[in-house]
Design a protein around this motif. Structure first.
Motif, mmCIF file in Angstrom:
data_model
loop_
_atom_site.group_PDB
_atom_site.id
_atom_site.type_symbol
_atom_site.label_atom_id
_atom_site.label_comp_id
_atom_site.label_asym_id
_atom_site.label_seq_id
_atom_site.Cartn_x
_atom_site.Cartn_y
_atom_site.Cartn_z
ATOM 1 N N GLY A 1 -4.138 24.116 121.402
ATOM 2 C CA GLY A 1 -3.940 25.453 120.849
ATOM 3 C C GLY A 1 -5.169 26.316 120.796
ATOM 4 N N GLN A 2 -6.209 25.975 121.568
ATOM 5 C CA GLN A 2 -7.450 26.751 121.576
ATOM 6 C C GLN A 2 -7.473 27.726 122.756
ATOM 7 O OE1 GLN A 2 -9.855 26.427 119.139
ATOM 8 N NE2 GLN A 2 -8.451 24.989 118.155
ATOM 9 N N SER A 3 -8.055 28.899 122.556
ATOM 10 C CA SER A 3 -8.275 29.851 123.647
ATOM 11 C C SER A 3 -9.608 29.534 124.308
ATOM 12 C CB SER A 3 -8.287 31.285 123.111
ATOM 13 O OG SER A 3 -7.059 31.607 122.497
ATOM 14 N N ILE A 4 -9.659 29.668 125.633
ATOM 15 C CA ILE A 4 -10.912 29.375 126.341
ATOM 16 C C ILE A 4 -11.264 30.531 127.267
ATOM 17 C CG2 ILE A 4 -10.512 26.883 126.258
ATOM 18 C CD1 ILE A 4 -9.727 26.986 129.213
ATOM 19 N N ASP A 5 -12.546 30.630 127.590
ATOM 20 C CA ASP A 5 -13.053 31.603 128.560
ATOM 21 C C ASP A 5 -13.500 30.856 129.807
ATOM 22 O OD1 ASP A 5 -12.644 33.844 127.021
ATOM 23 O OD2 ASP A 5 -14.613 33.713 126.045
ATOM 24 N N LEU A 31 -3.972 34.779 116.396
ATOM 25 C CA LEU A 31 -2.550 35.094 116.565
ATOM 26 C C LEU A 31 -1.942 34.304 117.720
ATOM 27 C CD1 LEU A 31 -2.506 38.967 115.970
ATOM 28 C CD2 LEU A 31 -1.463 37.207 114.528
ATOM 29 N N HIS A 32 -2.656 34.231 118.836
ATOM 30 C CA HIS A 32 -2.148 33.450 119.963
ATOM 31 C C HIS A 32 -2.096 31.966 119.619
ATOM 32 C CE1 HIS A 32 -1.609 36.343 123.196
ATOM 33 N NE2 HIS A 32 -2.699 36.975 122.784
ATOM 34 N N GLY A 33 -3.069 31.509 118.825
ATOM 35 C CA GLY A 33 -3.019 30.121 118.370
ATOM 36 C C GLY A 33 -1.813 29.858 117.494
ATOM 37 N N LEU A 34 -1.479 30.820 116.632
ATOM 38 C CA LEU A 34 -0.294 30.694 115.785
ATOM 39 C C LEU A 34 0.973 30.682 116.629
ATOM 40 C CD1 LEU A 34 1.113 30.636 113.048
ATOM 41 C CD2 LEU A 34 0.891 33.138 112.963
ATOM 42 N N ARG A 35 1.039 31.555 117.635
ATOM 43 C CA ARG A 35 2.217 31.584 118.509
ATOM 44 C C ARG A 35 2.364 30.260 119.255
ATOM 45 N NH1 ARG A 35 4.148 33.442 123.599
ATOM 46 N NH2 ARG A 35 6.119 34.580 123.370
ATOM 47 N N TRP A 36 1.220 29.681 119.673
ATOM 48 C CA TRP A 36 1.258 28.383 120.335
ATOM 49 C C TRP A 36 1.798 27.315 119.399
ATOM 50 C CZ3 TRP A 36 -1.117 23.832 118.952
ATOM 51 C CH2 TRP A 36 -1.033 22.792 119.879
ATOM 52 N N ILE A 39 3.904 27.755 116.976
ATOM 53 C CA ILE A 39 5.355 27.965 116.874
ATOM 54 C C ILE A 39 6.054 27.400 118.104
ATOM 55 C CG2 ILE A 39 7.169 29.716 116.752
ATOM 56 C CD1 ILE A 39 5.215 31.467 115.166
ATOM 57 N N GLN A 40 5.488 27.655 119.290
ATOM 58 C CA GLN A 40 6.046 27.077 120.512
ATOM 59 C C GLN A 40 6.118 25.556 120.408
ATOM 60 O OE1 GLN A 40 3.341 28.548 123.512
ATOM 61 N NE2 GLN A 40 4.784 30.097 124.227
ATOM 62 N N ALA A 41 5.011 24.935 119.994
ATOM 63 C CA ALA A 41 4.954 23.481 119.907
ATOM 64 C C ALA A 41 5.973 22.954 118.899
ATOM 65 C CB ALA A 41 3.543 23.043 119.523
ATOM 66 N N TYR A 42 6.126 23.664 117.790
ATOM 67 C CA TYR A 42 7.087 23.226 116.776
ATOM 68 C C TYR A 42 8.520 23.303 117.305
ATOM 69 C CZ TYR A 42 9.755 23.032 112.440
ATOM 70 O OH TYR A 42 10.658 22.693 111.475
ATOM 71 N N LEU A 43 8.841 24.406 117.991
ATOM 72 C CA LEU A 43 10.202 24.582 118.494
ATOM 73 C C LEU A 43 10.541 23.554 119.575
ATOM 74 C CD1 LEU A 43 10.509 28.485 118.688
ATOM 75 C CD2 LEU A 43 11.198 26.939 116.850
ATOM 76 N N LYS A 44 9.554 23.143 120.350
ATOM 77 C CA LYS A 44 9.803 22.150 121.392
ATOM 78 C C LYS A 44 10.198 20.796 120.826
ATOM 79 C CE LYS A 44 6.745 24.211 124.861
ATOM 80 N NZ LYS A 44 5.449 24.097 125.593
ATOM 81 N N ARG A 45 9.865 20.556 119.569
ATOM 82 C CA ARG A 45 10.220 19.281 118.948
ATOM 83 C C ARG A 45 11.666 19.254 118.462
ATOM 84 N NH1 ARG A 45 4.810 19.759 116.766
ATOM 85 N NH2 ARG A 45 5.627 20.517 114.758
ATOM 86 N N LEU A 46 12.307 20.407 118.433
ATOM 87 C CA LEU A 46 13.714 20.467 118.042
ATOM 88 C C LEU A 46 14.595 19.914 119.153
ATOM 89 C CD1 LEU A 46 13.884 24.065 116.502
ATOM 90 C CD2 LEU A 46 13.846 21.901 115.244
ATOM 91 N N PRO A 47 15.829 19.506 118.848
ATOM 92 C CA PRO A 47 16.769 19.134 119.922
ATOM 93 C C PRO A 47 16.935 20.275 120.916
ATOM 94 C CG PRO A 47 17.623 18.462 117.778
ATOM 95 C CD PRO A 47 16.394 19.297 117.505
ATOM 96 N N ARG A 48 17.365 19.946 122.124
ATOM 97 C CA ARG A 48 17.308 20.893 123.250
ATOM 98 C C ARG A 48 17.953 22.239 122.954
ATOM 99 N NH1 ARG A 48 20.359 22.676 127.418
ATOM 100 N NH2 ARG A 48 22.144 21.395 126.819
ATOM 101 N N LEU A 49 19.211 22.268 122.519
ATOM 102 C CA LEU A 49 19.903 23.544 122.325
ATOM 103 C C LEU A 49 19.309 24.340 121.164
ATOM 104 C CD1 LEU A 49 23.628 22.576 122.962
ATOM 105 C CD2 LEU A 49 22.204 24.101 124.333
ATOM 106 N N LEU A 50 18.967 23.661 120.094
ATOM 107 C CA LEU A 50 18.338 24.369 118.979
ATOM 108 C C LEU A 50 16.995 24.948 119.396
ATOM 109 C CD1 LEU A 50 19.185 21.924 116.060
ATOM 110 C CD2 LEU A 50 20.035 24.258 116.329
ATOM 111 N N ALA A 51 16.229 24.178 120.182
ATOM 112 C CA ALA A 51 14.954 24.689 120.701
ATOM 113 C C ALA A 51 15.177 25.886 121.609
ATOM 114 C CB ALA A 51 14.222 23.583 121.451
ATOM 115 N N PHE A 52 16.238 25.815 122.412
ATOM 116 C CA PHE A 52 16.565 26.905 123.337
ATOM 117 C C PHE A 52 16.875 28.196 122.574
ATOM 118 C CE2 PHE A 52 20.337 28.973 125.410
ATOM 119 C CZ PHE A 52 19.629 29.662 126.382
#
Length: 728
Positions: free
Chosen positions: A111-115, A168-173, A175-188
């Motif tokens: 979840g880190q931003s890099i240059d 903010l982008h780290g927070l969005r990441w 959220i993405q990671a959390y949603l991916k842990r849900l079952p497929r349709l709920l994550a979708f």
């Protein structure tokens, strides 16, 4: 509408018809407004001046990226050590792809931003669509102000400095990671509703179901979600005894944050701006009409997003909002009908099909979505795993039923793609009827729809088209008037190693091409041999589109791999084996040149065909080797061919000098992928063509190549939306 016309003119400034259309619309509407709304005219002219300056600046093509490239973790994807996604330089956005070091991947995956610094690699423009009907990725990225792509070769990297944006982008990441842990349709559903993105490719079937039922808009984050957020905050604020001003301030902050989470989806921004303007003016005891509110919202969003109307979502959200204004006084059923009527020309332009029962399906699906999907998705975000699994089973059952309904095809009409001027005409007639309620416009509208449908489904020209499927073969042949459709091979994207495609290539290229031409079934598919680059997408084609007959070389049906491709998919398809000397009597008659004996479906067994159209002879030999070609000449010594699809993608194993001299083609065609690992076409093959004085056209440089016959005969290539004609 005048402002939208002018903004389109600015975007497509190289097209003279666009300028004329925009100027005519502007003059006409300003003429109507000149007496009663003089102040509005001045405001419109000031806006046009400002918009022109913004568009002029936006039209300047950025140069090559220089300096560091910042990567945010929520905007990149990492697969098997390969990085791809959006990057930001000091001056512009770029697409970035290439191998990544373990250390850089570890930071992004955490979840880190890099240059990226000291970047070296190939810099190029975004690849355009190369087939009609294909999704135009270049145009889509242009709407996001992305014009360049960088293929990473070497770079250094460092952790990006902490800032509000990186957090903010780290927070969005997260959220993405959390949603991916849900079952497929709920994550979708959660990802679609919160982040406006599909978290995984295995949800394509669900997207297809909603698209085929004509209710895909339900998944779009837009006005309904703004209403839900505002209502929830109002209830919460009332419980806490907050003032209206405080609730408004909190709502604006939340909606701004959701705009960021949804990656700036046009529909959500439009709905957010509408809420801010209407609620803000209400505090000043000033009321604003729905039409004026829509115009004010559009002007504001257009200034901040000059290429708003390059994005399909941007167009559809404003057309739908305009429709709600125009049909506000109609009964519910009539309003739903004419809202769909206003959207239909755009749906036919972008997606080539509609569902005439979409009103019924909306009545069925909207309550399910509002009272089952959204509550379960919301609860699953905080629920324990056991409850989420229970919700998932309910959604699986419901989605399965919707999929079965969609598979019936009931109400689905593959109309074909309307041209830009036809879209404008259909939209104008619908608009005129809604503002005048004169029946003559309704009658003219129905007649125009019918005439366009007939012109698409009963074309005056037939074709032979070499579809640009990359490193593979797929050739489309159609006849004029009473159109019959034949396909030689299906192509497929070659994959190496264990990585599999998340979506068949045919769903992105050939199926949209067929639907754009109004084709809903295929009379015959010819399979040359077993190789994946020729037949890999046969299974998905058979699932997506009815095929009457499947032709193949003798012996191929015994190949276990081929049998697996068609297993369970050919119940309604007739299978026909062919040998040299046989004739296929269809609307187009095909003569079989090879194989002479049953084989296993290898290159040497390639089904080879010849046919005659409008006095011109064609030959297609798959990946047949030189020995096979010379065997054809021995069996058919008088064979002469006008146009020939060069064997094996221009490899030096095919298209022998003896064979080419014998058939004496006027023009040959090469179907090969750009930068393919086999280096097709081979320099030796091109040198041979040069020596024999045979011209060639190559899908690598031309995109899809077509020969048209009927009223007139000509060749065309499709490249970047252009058609360049060749005469031979």
């Amino acid at each position: 509408m005048a402002l939208a016309s002018v903004s389109l003119c600015g975007i497509f400034q190289s097209q003279k018809w666009g300028k004329l259309f925009a100027l005519a619309a502007l003059i006409y509407l300003l003429f109507l407004l000149k007496d009663k709304y003089g102040g509005l005219v001045k405001l419109a002219m000031a806006f046009l001046l400002l918009l022109t300056l913004v568009l002029a600046k936006d039209q300047v093509k950025p140069g090559e990226p220089a300096g560091d490239i910042r990567l945010y973790p929520d905007q990149v994807k990492i697969t098997d050590g390969w990085l791809s996604g959006r990057g930001q330089t000091a001056t512009q956005k770029v697409q970035v792809y290439g191998p990544a070091s373990r250390e850089a991947l570890a930071l992004l995956e955490n979840g880190q931003s890099i240059d990226l610094t000291e970047v070296s690699g190939a810099v190029s423009e975004i690849e355009p669509s190369t087939n009609p009907g294909q999704f135009d990725y270049r145009r889509y990225l242009a709407s996001q102000h992305v014009y360049r792509q960088v293929k990473l070769a070497h770079y250094q990297f460092k952790l990006a400095p902490a800032s509000l944006l990186t957090r903010l982008h780290g927070l969005r990441w997260k959220i993405q990671a959390y949603l991916k842990r849900l079952p497929r349709l709920l994550a979708f559903f959660a990802s679609e509703l919160l982040l406006a993105e599909n978290p995984a490719g295995d949800n394509q079937a669900n997207l297809n179901t909603y698209r085929d039922l004509g209710v895909i808009h339900i998944l779009s984050i837009s006005g309904m979600h703004v209403g839900i957020y505002v209502f929830a905050l109002a209830v919460f604020g009332s419980y806490l005894h907050m003032t209206k001003e405080e609730v408004f301030a909190v709502s604006c902050a939340l909606l701004t944050f959701e705009v960021f989470l949804s990656a700036g989806r046009p529909g959500f921004i439009r709905a957010t701006l509408s809420y801010v303007f209407s609620a803000g003016l209400a505090f000043k005891s000033r009321r604003i009409g729905r039409a004026d509110l829509l115009g004010l919202t559009y002007c504001c969003q257009q200034l901040f997003t000059p290429r708003l109307l390059l994005e399909t979502g941007g167009i559809l959200t404003y057309v739908l909002a305009l429709g709600l204004v125009l049909t506000a006084k109609l009964p519910d059923c009539k309003q739903a009908f004419w809202l769909n009527g206003l959207l239909t020309p755009f749906l036919l332009y972008f997606f080539y099909q509609v569902n005439v029962c979409t009103i019924f399906y909306n009545i069925l699906v909207v309550p399910y979505f509002n009272y089952i999907v959204m509550p379960m998705t919301g609860l699953a975000l905080l629920a324990p795993p056991g409850l989420a699994a229970f919700f998932e089973k309910i959604l699986e059952a419901a989605e399965g039923m919707l999929a079965n309904v969609a598979k019936t095809g009931f109400g689905q009409l593959i109309y074909g793609q309307v041209k830009a001027w036809q879209l404008a005409l259909l939209f104008a007639l619908t608009f005129l009827y809604l503002i005048t309620r004169k029946k003559k416009y309704r009658h003219i509208l129905a007649a125009v729809y019918l005439l366009i449908f007939v012109s698409i489904h009963f074309p005056l020209e037939g074709q032979v088209s070499f579809i640009d499927v990359g490193q593979g073969d797929s050739i489309l042949l159609t006849t004029p008037i009473r159109r019959r459709v034949y396909l030689i091979d299906t192509g497929s994207k070659l994959t190496f190693g264990k990585k599999k495609q998340s979506q068949p290539q045919i769903d992105r290229i050939t199926i949209p091409l067929l639907k754009a031409q109004g084709i809903s079934q295929i009379d015959g598919v010819f399979v040359s041999h077993q190789d994946a680059d020729h037949v890999g997408d046969l299974g998905p084609l058979l699932e997506e589109m009815p095929v009457k007959r499947l032709y193949m070389g003798a012996g191929l049906i015994q190949n276990p791999s081929f049998r697996a491709r068609i297993a369970g998919r050919v119940e309604k398809t007739k299978l026909v084996e062919l040998k040299a000397g046989m004739e296929v009597k269809e609307a187009i008659n095909f003569q079989v040149l090879h194989p002479e004996v049953a084989g296993k479906g290898e290159n040497k067994d390639s089904l080879s065909l010849t046919c005659r159209l409008a006095g011109k002879s064609w030959a297609f030999t798959g990946d047949l080797d030189q020995a096979g070609e010379e065997a054809i000449i021995k069996k058919f010594p008088d064979l002469k061919i006008d146009y020939f699809k060069l064997g094996h993608h221009g490899s030096d194993t095919s298209s022998s000098t003896v064979f080419l001299r014998a058939i004496q083609p006027k023009l040959v065609f090469i179907s090969a992928g750009r930068n393919n690992r086999y280096h097709h076409p081979k320099p030796e093959t091109l040198a041979k063509l040069h020596q024999l004085g045979i011209p060639y056209l190559n899908t690598q440089t031309e995109g899809m190549i077509s020969w048209h016959y009927g009223i007139r005969e000509y060749f065309s290539s499709f490249l970047e939306g252009r058609r360049v004609c060749y005469h031979y």
